[in-house]
Write a protein that holds these residues in place. Structure first.
Motif: not given
Length: 409
Positions: A260, A264, A257, A270
């Motif tokens: 993600k 990260q 993804s 988020k």
């Protein structure tokens, strides 16, 4: 078999396949219906069923019609009629779902469909309802529009590829019963087998150039990336005509993804993550596009068609009713009731929704109880698919007549 046409000995291939299972150097695809028994389906009682039916009639949306499901259910029945009656479609916990159970449930639902506008009680009279535990994460996908050309054109520099002939697949069950239902995707390089080319090799190193695999060309590489995530789309050609571009296969490497990755690395928060936010970030940071897109090695190949989109059952998808599932949990051809909350454009809120949905598609990122809702095409569908990330519940109907007949046997 593919491996018999190789210069490798059968013994050497078995060793390589065995190593690949544990080292994950190539993709494994599992079709086994067995899954963890930690969760499962449980029967719900009449008061809860009646509450769910009330939600169906108040939260399905103002434009909903029960007859919108007719064609989709007919496609389910056609698909299920080709399956072995007593075959196990899925075993989730202690609950077995057979192909005949699914077919009979669809047939009974089709029979009462014209009466449901005025007789909601038929949903409890004709079906026993089971809840899926645990709750499911609901996401969405849609059919994007892309400006494209079917012939080389400097205005459209980025190709969409068909399935390459050197992408090979082996059924590992041919080597050992322990590997039944698992497949290996690979290519042959000299005297060995290796994973197929990844995204970086294809899009940025030209691994497929000059092989005549292009089916169309588009303006933006990010559009290619998003199209591959969605699985299908519509090509708007220079003369104004439209072609459907449909999923045909994949390279077999693990899907990663990009959302993600961005979270990260601290590049996007988020909170509020969406496909629109990802596209905006890539547009503002073109120097990072190659590096970021390459973090997802998975690559999808396409075919052209005049119709579409189609799900994994090779049947047309119904907007806001067809879902992609992990077929080890909810098999293809299953009906279900979905309850959730949908994001609302230009509002920091979500509105409740309850609908009957049909499991007619699957995707590499759809694992466990997660469900992906096909949102249709156009701006509204793009918004919903890009922002949908809601906890939801799935309820599974089973033909009451089917269960009574099984108990009588």
């Amino acid at each position: 078999m593919l491996y018999r046409n190789s210069t490798l000995s059968n013994y050497f291939i078995v060793i390589l396949l065995f190593l690949s299972l544990f080292l994950s150097s190539c993709s494994l695809i599992s079709d086994s219906p067995q899954i963890s028994p930690a969760t499962g389906y449980y029967k719900i009682d009449s008061p809860e069923v009646q509450g769910l039916i009330n939600r169906l009639y108040t939260q399905a949306g103002p434009d909903f019609s029960w007859m919108d499901l007719e064609k989709g259910i007919m496609h389910n029945i056609k698909y299920l009629s080709r399956k072995s009656e007593n075959g196990i479609a899925a075993k989730y916990g202690k609950f077995e779902i057979t192909w005949d159970m699914l077919r009979r449930t669809n047939e009974d639902f089709l029979n009462i469909l014209p009466k449901l506008d005025t007789e909601p009680e038929l949903l409890e009279e004709n079906f026993v309802w089971y809840a899926l535990s645990p709750r499911t994460l609901l996401t969405g996908y849609y059919e994007p529009y892309l400006e494209a050309s079917l012939t080389p054109d400097p205005r459209f520099p980025y190709p969409l590829y068909s399935v390459p002939a050197d992408l090979k697949k082996i059924d590992l069950g041919d080597f050992h019963h322990r590997w039944k239902g698992q497949k290996l995707l690979f290519r042959v390089d000299g005297d060995t087998i290796v994973p197929y080319y990844d995204r970086d090799e294809i899009d940025f190193k030209g691994a497929l150039q000059g092989r005549g695999l292009e089916v169309a060309w588009v303006k933006d590489l990010v559009d290619v990336f998003i199209l591959q995530i969605q699985g299908s789309g519509r090509l708007i050609l220079p003369d104004g005509s439209v072609k459907h571009i449909l999923y045909a296969g994949k390279n077999g490497l693990k899907y990663v993804s990009l959302g993600k990755i961005l979270i990260q690395r601290g590049l996007l928060p988020k909170e509020g993550m969406s496909m629109q936010k990802i596209r905006e970030f890539l547009s503002q940071n073109p120097q990072l596009v190659e590096e970021l897109l390459s973090t997802n090695p998975s690559y999808v190949f396409f075919r052209l068609d005049d119709d579409g989109p189609f799900g994994s059952m090779a049947a047309p998808l119904t907007p806001m009713a067809s879902i992609a599932t992990d077929t080890k949990v909810l098999p293809s051809g299953a009906l279900a009731m979905l309850t959730t909350r949908l994001p609302v454009a230009d509002a920091d809120t979500k509105e409740p929704m309850a609908k009957i949905v049909m499991a007619q598609d699957r995707g590499g990122a759809i694992k466990g109880t997660r469900v992906d809702l096909f949102c249709g095409s156009g701006p509204d569908a793009e918004f919903l698919a890009g922002h949908l990330n809601s906890w939801s519940h799935i309820y599974f109907p089973v033909s009451r007549k089917y269960l009574e007949e099984k108990q009588a046997q």
